[in-house]
Design an enzyme around this catalytic site. Structure first.
Site, PDB file in Angstrom:
ATOM      1  N   SER A 135      -9.123  -5.894  -1.591  1.00 49.00           N
ATOM      2  CA  SER A 135      -8.436  -4.619  -1.767  1.00 49.00           C
ATOM      3  C   SER A 135      -9.209  -3.557  -0.993  1.00 49.00           C
ATOM      4  O   SER A 135     -10.388  -3.333  -1.261  1.00 49.00           O
ATOM      5  CB  SER A 135      -8.383  -4.297  -3.264  1.00 49.00           C
ATOM      6  OG  SER A 135      -7.792  -3.038  -3.486  1.00 49.00           O
ATOM      7  N   LYS A 161      -5.158  -6.185   1.183  1.00 51.58           N
ATOM      8  CA  LYS A 161      -4.338  -5.211   0.432  1.00 51.58           C
ATOM      9  C   LYS A 161      -4.837  -3.826   0.778  1.00 51.58           C
ATOM     10  O   LYS A 161      -6.028  -3.534   0.642  1.00 51.58           O
ATOM     11  CB  LYS A 161      -4.467  -5.513  -1.062  1.00 51.58           C
ATOM     12  CG  LYS A 161      -4.163  -4.358  -2.015  1.00 51.58           C
ATOM     13  CD  LYS A 161      -4.047  -4.862  -3.447  1.00 51.58           C
ATOM     14  CE  LYS A 161      -4.650  -3.890  -4.456  1.00 51.58           C
ATOM     15  NZ  LYS A 161      -4.583  -4.389  -5.850  1.00 51.58           N
ATOM     16  N   LYS A 163      -4.755   0.143  -0.040  1.00 50.84           N
ATOM     17  CA  LYS A 163      -4.392   1.178  -1.004  1.00 50.84           C
ATOM     18  C   LYS A 163      -3.633   2.260  -0.244  1.00 50.84           C
ATOM     19  O   LYS A 163      -4.053   2.649   0.861  1.00 50.84           O
ATOM     20  CB  LYS A 163      -5.660   1.759  -1.639  1.00 50.84           C
ATOM     21  CG  LYS A 163      -6.365   0.784  -2.568  1.00 50.84           C
ATOM     22  CD  LYS A 163      -5.535   0.542  -3.816  1.00 50.84           C
ATOM     23  CE  LYS A 163      -6.345  -0.143  -4.902  1.00 50.84           C
ATOM     24  NZ  LYS A 163      -5.559  -0.303  -6.144  1.00 50.84           N
ATOM     25  N   ASP A 189      -0.802  -1.203  -2.199  1.00 49.37           N
ATOM     26  CA  ASP A 189      -0.870  -0.846  -3.624  1.00 49.37           C
ATOM     27  C   ASP A 189      -0.906   0.675  -3.746  1.00 49.37           C
ATOM     28  O   ASP A 189      -1.836   1.319  -3.259  1.00 49.37           O
ATOM     29  CB  ASP A 189      -2.134  -1.453  -4.257  1.00 49.37           C
ATOM     30  CG  ASP A 189      -2.213  -1.210  -5.772  1.00 49.37           C
ATOM     31  OD1 ASP A 189      -1.289  -0.587  -6.335  1.00 49.37           O
ATOM     32  OD2 ASP A 189      -3.210  -1.657  -6.383  1.00 49.37           O
ATOM     33  N   GLU A 214       2.841  -2.908  -4.389  1.00 44.57           N
ATOM     34  CA  GLU A 214       2.372  -2.953  -5.771  1.00 44.57           C
ATOM     35  C   GLU A 214       2.482  -1.571  -6.422  1.00 44.57           C
ATOM     36  O   GLU A 214       2.006  -0.579  -5.873  1.00 44.57           O
ATOM     37  CB  GLU A 214       0.905  -3.433  -5.760  1.00 44.57           C
ATOM     38  CG  GLU A 214       0.258  -3.598  -7.120  1.00 44.57           C
ATOM     39  CD  GLU A 214      -1.193  -4.119  -6.986  1.00 44.57           C
ATOM     40  OE1 GLU A 214      -1.560  -4.635  -5.911  1.00 44.57           O
ATOM     41  OE2 GLU A 214      -1.955  -3.987  -7.955  1.00 44.57           O
ATOM     42  N   ASP A 239       1.825  -3.838 -11.549  1.00 41.45           N
ATOM     43  CA  ASP A 239       0.455  -3.950 -12.062  1.00 41.45           C
ATOM     44  C   ASP A 239       0.433  -3.152 -13.371  1.00 41.45           C
ATOM     45  O   ASP A 239       0.646  -3.714 -14.467  1.00 41.45           O
ATOM     46  CB  ASP A 239      -0.517  -3.403 -11.007  1.00 41.45           C
ATOM     47  CG  ASP A 239      -1.971  -3.272 -11.469  1.00 41.45           C
ATOM     48  OD1 ASP A 239      -2.256  -3.518 -12.653  1.00 41.45           O
ATOM     49  OD2 ASP A 239      -2.842  -2.905 -10.653  1.00 41.45           O
ATOM     50  N   LYS A 263      -3.797  -8.945 -14.641  1.00 40.70           N
ATOM     51  CA  LYS A 263      -5.178  -8.551 -14.925  1.00 40.70           C
ATOM     52  C   LYS A 263      -5.395  -8.765 -16.413  1.00 40.70           C
ATOM     53  O   LYS A 263      -4.777  -8.080 -17.231  1.00 40.70           O
ATOM     54  CB  LYS A 263      -5.395  -7.065 -14.628  1.00 40.70           C
ATOM     55  CG  LYS A 263      -5.445  -6.693 -13.171  1.00 40.70           C
ATOM     56  CD  LYS A 263      -5.679  -5.194 -13.030  1.00 40.70           C
ATOM     57  CE  LYS A 263      -5.571  -4.781 -11.584  1.00 40.70           C
ATOM     58  NZ  LYS A 263      -5.499  -3.309 -11.444  1.00 40.70           N
ATOM     59  N   GLY A 291      -7.880  -7.410  -9.996  1.00 39.07           N
ATOM     60  CA  GLY A 291      -9.292  -7.180 -10.294  1.00 39.07           C
ATOM     61  C   GLY A 291      -9.524  -5.746 -10.697  1.00 39.07           C
ATOM     62  O   GLY A 291      -8.675  -4.878 -10.485  1.00 39.07           O
TER      63      GLY A 291
HETATM   64  O1  OSB Z   1      -4.774  -1.229  -8.876  1.00 42.64           O
HETATM   65  O2  OSB Z   1      -5.486  -3.166  -8.469  1.00 42.64           O
HETATM   66  C1  OSB Z   1      -5.714  -1.994  -8.754  1.00 42.64           C
HETATM   67  C2  OSB Z   1      -9.497  -1.441  -8.803  1.00 42.64           C
HETATM   68  C3  OSB Z   1      -9.620  -0.619  -9.900  1.00 42.64           C
HETATM   69  C4  OSB Z   1      -8.500  -0.222 -10.567  1.00 42.64           C
HETATM   70  C5  OSB Z   1      -7.236  -0.654 -10.159  1.00 42.64           C
HETATM   71  C6  OSB Z   1      -7.108  -1.496  -9.064  1.00 42.64           C
HETATM   72  C7  OSB Z   1      -8.257  -1.871  -8.351  1.00 42.64           C
HETATM   73  C8  OSB Z   1      -8.222  -2.660  -7.137  1.00 42.64           C
HETATM   74  C9  OSB Z   1      -9.459  -3.446  -6.760  1.00 42.64           C
HETATM   75  O3  OSB Z   1      -7.286  -2.701  -6.379  1.00 42.64           O
HETATM   76  C10 OSB Z   1      -9.398  -4.841  -7.240  1.00 42.64           C
HETATM   77  C11 OSB Z   1     -10.715  -5.548  -7.097  1.00 42.64           C
HETATM   78  O4  OSB Z   1     -11.092  -5.881  -5.967  1.00 42.64           O
HETATM   79  O5  OSB Z   1     -11.382  -5.791  -8.127  1.00 42.64           O
HETATM   80 MG    MG Z   2      -2.983  -2.330  -8.562  1.00 43.06          MG
END
Ligand code: OSB
Ligand code: MG
Length: 368
Positions: A135, A161, A163, A189, A214, A239, A263, A291
């Site tokens: 991510s 991915k 953001k 995302d 996402e 999510d 998650k 994650g």
């Molecule tokens: O939206 O998936 C998410 C991290 C913290 C809170 C929300 C998210 C995330 C990530 C990172 O996208 C996921 C990871 O690499 O642990």
């Molecule tokens: Mg997410």
């Protein structure tokens, strides 16, 4: 099994680089760890709450409070505690799924260690290693983003991915596609940063062949995601909106999601996470393991979950080094784009005592 005591431990782990999302920037991970002590074995739980209620309504101090005041005392009363009884025992307390998940994880780990069983086997894993995605946070410039993505691809990550947020969406996706080509598995995302009024704008992502988008819309706007799906061709993945197997079943039936990010913390634990995987499999909805910037403890458990059959897309189960210079467990290292599923009992990993002590900011022992 009887819970005889429980340690709440706060640790602070600096991230190797700031991680920016549409809801804020993380520079250090403030993690609440649980160590459940039973007559037979000890087990570890990791609470995935962030310090502020910006991803969901939960946050670290609230999780510690609800655990201390309500959740742990409710379990302390059980003479014959088993992991599958944790959810039902806590069900009359509303919400606080991340706190409940951490407690269930600690009890489950203790139970599995006591009987020599692995979490992977317990959940129904069918693989001994899992392909990993990464991510990538919002960056200050496109150049910085391309450097970061290039670095991760060189390391072997099999899926990227990005953001996104309004003002950082179509152009960064275009730039990554132009530089790294159409074969890269790519997804985005938004962490709830858009509204249905942005539908036509989000449809501009369609030409880039993304695996999924996402959580574009707010957590409670499940129906709006179904509306969005009429304008946007990119598959919609939820999510934040998916908090249980029931909410997953409802969202699928509504046509609000084509893919689910599972998650365990968000849904109340690994056992509910598996039920969500079952619901999705029954509807041919692909899932992947999300994650929350976990330490090696949560990562070990996530990798076990990601090895289940329905997890057909690479997850956000990145190597320890993507997050931390020094992990509190032996590091998870990427090999050929994969991480190995732990093979030792329970979650399969232990904290390294000296490293754990070094990052610990407070400990609290609960006993009764
Ligand atoms: O939206 O998936 C998410 C991290 C913290 C809170 C929300 C998210 C995330 C990530 C990172 O996208 C996921 C990871 O690499 O642990
Ligand atoms: Mg997410």
């Amino acid at each position: 099994m009887k819970l005889t005591g429980l340690e709440l431990r706060r640790i602070a782990m600096p991230l190797v680089a700031p991680f920016r999302t549409s809801f804020g920037t993380q520079t250090t991970r403030d993690i609440l760890l649980l160590r459940a002590v039973t007559g037979d074995a000890e087990g570890w739980g990791e609470c995935v709450t962030l310090p502020d209620p910006v991803y969901s309504s939960e946050y670290v101090d609230a999780a510690a409070d609800v655990l201390r005041r309500f959740l742990v005392p409710a379990l302390a009363a059980h003479e014959r505690l088993e992991a599958h009884l944790v959810g039902p025992a806590l069900a009359h307390f509303k919400g606080h799924r991340m706190a409940k998940a951490a407690l269930e994880m600690a009890v489950l780990d203790a139970e599995l260690r006591a009987s020599g069983r692995t979490l992977a086997r317990e959940l129904g894993a069918v693989r001994d290693r899992v392909p990993c995605g990464v991510s990538v946070g919002i960056m200050g410039s496109t150049g910085e983003l391309l450097d970061a993505v290039g670095g991760y691809l060189d390391e072997g990550y099999v899926r990227i991915k990005l953001k996104i947020e309004p003002g950082w969406d179509v152009e960064p996706v275009r730039a990554v596609r132009e530089r790294f080509g159409d074969d890269v598995l790519l997804q985005v995302d938004a962490n709830t940063a858009y509204t249905l009024a942005d539908a036509r704008h989000l449809a501009r992502l369609d030409p880039f062949g993304l695996l999924l988008i996402e959580q574009p819309l707010p957590e409670e706007d499940v129906l709006a995601h179904a509306e969005l799906a009429k304008t946007v061709r990119t598959p919609i993945c939820l999510d934040e909106s998916i908090t249980s197997a029931k909410s997953a079943a409802d969202a699928i039936k509504l046509g609000a999601c084509h893919v689910v990010n599972i998650k365990p913390g968000r849904v109340g634990g690994y056992l509910e996470a598996r039920r969500i995987a079952d619901v999705c499999a029954a509807h041919d909805v692909p899932v992947w393991c999300g994650g929350m910037l976990e330490s090696g403890l949560g990562r070990a458990a996530n990798v076990a979950l990601a090895a289940l059959p329905g997890f057909t897309l690479p997850g956000d189960t990145s190597a320890s080094g993507r997050y931390y210079r020094t992990d509190i467990t032996p590091p998870f290292v990427l090999e050929d784009g994969h991480l190995p599923v732990p093979t030792a009992p329970g979650i399969g990993v232990d904290p390294i005592p000296e490293v754990l002590d070094e990052v610990t900011t407070s400990t609290e022992w609960l006993s009764w």
